[in-house]
Motif scaffolding. Sequence first.
Motif, short mmCIF file in Angstrom:
data_model
loop_
_atom_site.label_atom_id
_atom_site.label_comp_id
_atom_site.label_asym_id
_atom_site.label_seq_id
_atom_site.Cartn_x
_atom_site.Cartn_y
_atom_site.Cartn_z
N PHE A 1 13.71 -3.81 100.74
CA PHE A 1 14.48 -4.80 101.51
C PHE A 1 15.47 -4.10 102.43
O PHE A 1 15.58 -4.44 103.62
CB PHE A 1 15.21 -5.74 100.55
CG PHE A 1 16.07 -6.76 101.26
CD1 PHE A 1 15.53 -7.97 101.68
CD2 PHE A 1 17.41 -6.51 101.51
CE1 PHE A 1 16.32 -8.90 102.35
CE2 PHE A 1 18.21 -7.43 102.16
CZ PHE A 1 17.65 -8.64 102.58
N ILE A 2 16.20 -3.13 101.89
CA ILE A 2 17.20 -2.42 102.71
C ILE A 2 16.51 -1.64 103.82
O ILE A 2 17.00 -1.61 104.97
CB ILE A 2 18.05 -1.48 101.83
CG1 ILE A 2 18.88 -2.31 100.84
CG2 ILE A 2 18.96 -0.62 102.69
CD1 ILE A 2 19.62 -1.47 99.81
N ALA A 3 15.38 -1.02 103.53
CA ALA A 3 14.65 -0.27 104.56
C ALA A 3 14.24 -1.17 105.71
O ALA A 3 14.42 -0.82 106.89
CB ALA A 3 13.42 0.40 103.94
N ASP A 4 13.70 -2.34 105.40
CA ASP A 4 13.33 -3.30 106.45
C ASP A 4 14.55 -3.74 107.25
O ASP A 4 14.50 -3.85 108.48
CB ASP A 4 12.65 -4.52 105.84
CG ASP A 4 11.24 -4.23 105.35
OD1 ASP A 4 10.66 -3.22 105.79
OD2 ASP A 4 10.73 -5.02 104.54
N TYR A 5 15.63 -3.98 106.55
CA TYR A 5 16.86 -4.46 107.20
C TYR A 5 17.41 -3.40 108.15
O TYR A 5 17.82 -3.69 109.28
CB TYR A 5 17.90 -4.80 106.12
CG TYR A 5 18.80 -5.96 106.46
CD1 TYR A 5 18.64 -7.18 105.82
CD2 TYR A 5 19.82 -5.83 107.40
CE1 TYR A 5 19.47 -8.25 106.10
CE2 TYR A 5 20.64 -6.90 107.70
CZ TYR A 5 20.47 -8.11 107.05
OH TYR A 5 21.28 -9.16 107.35
#
Length: 253
Positions: free
Chosen positions: A29-33
């Motif tokens: 999730f953080i990587a996509d964000y």
Amino acid sequence: MTSASPTAAVLLIGDEILSGRTKDKNLGFIADYMTALGIDLREARLVPDVEEEIVAALNALRHRYSYVFTTGGIGPTHDDITADAVARAFGVEIDHDPRAVEILLAYFKEMGREPNEARMRMARIPRGASLIDNPVSRAPGFQMGNVFVMAGVPKIMNAMMEDVAKRLTRGVPMQSRNVEFRGGEGDAAQPLGQIQRLYPSVVIGSYPFQAPDGFATNLVLRSRDAAALEEAYQAVCRMAQALTAEGKARGWA
């Protein structure tokens, strides 16, 4: 690839992840964000609930990258020691923060829960930190310098990121193109390497998969330079067409 864009690291904290009991969903999730914000996520680490290891990882990462995002270890139990580790890493005191206390007391009153000692542990914040809003379960995360401390529960962490995002300096988002090559990585490796050398500002990756009719490879190109990306994409398409027995390769943005 050299870039002036902000950089980031993720520090996942928790014995339950290392044991396999909990399957992490926060890193993706953080990587996509970060990708959407134009921030380069450069490193991810996973450490146990051991204060010395959390402190060492924090001090290594916060001096190396623009931002560090931690998940896990800020709950009410004895092994939730992330807040203490952050305070120790920054050399500051930690105590019940009046702002966090007010938030939690109001929430517990609303929910009909006793504000016992364990629950009020979640109001312990390192001195000088700013709070991160938690619209799900109210117990706040916090920001200390360039370190953002968030919950480990994915639903809560995702909600906290909305507040965190407002505080981040954004870069130029990466653009990407994809070519599906009906062949194996080994078939494309040499000519793909030649294209990579011609376009150093474009990151080219190859990801094999099993197609219904045999081996196939997704060739993914990423860059902040739109012109170079398009040129490299066309070169990869030509390469794929030349290598594919049927003379075809599928490409799309």
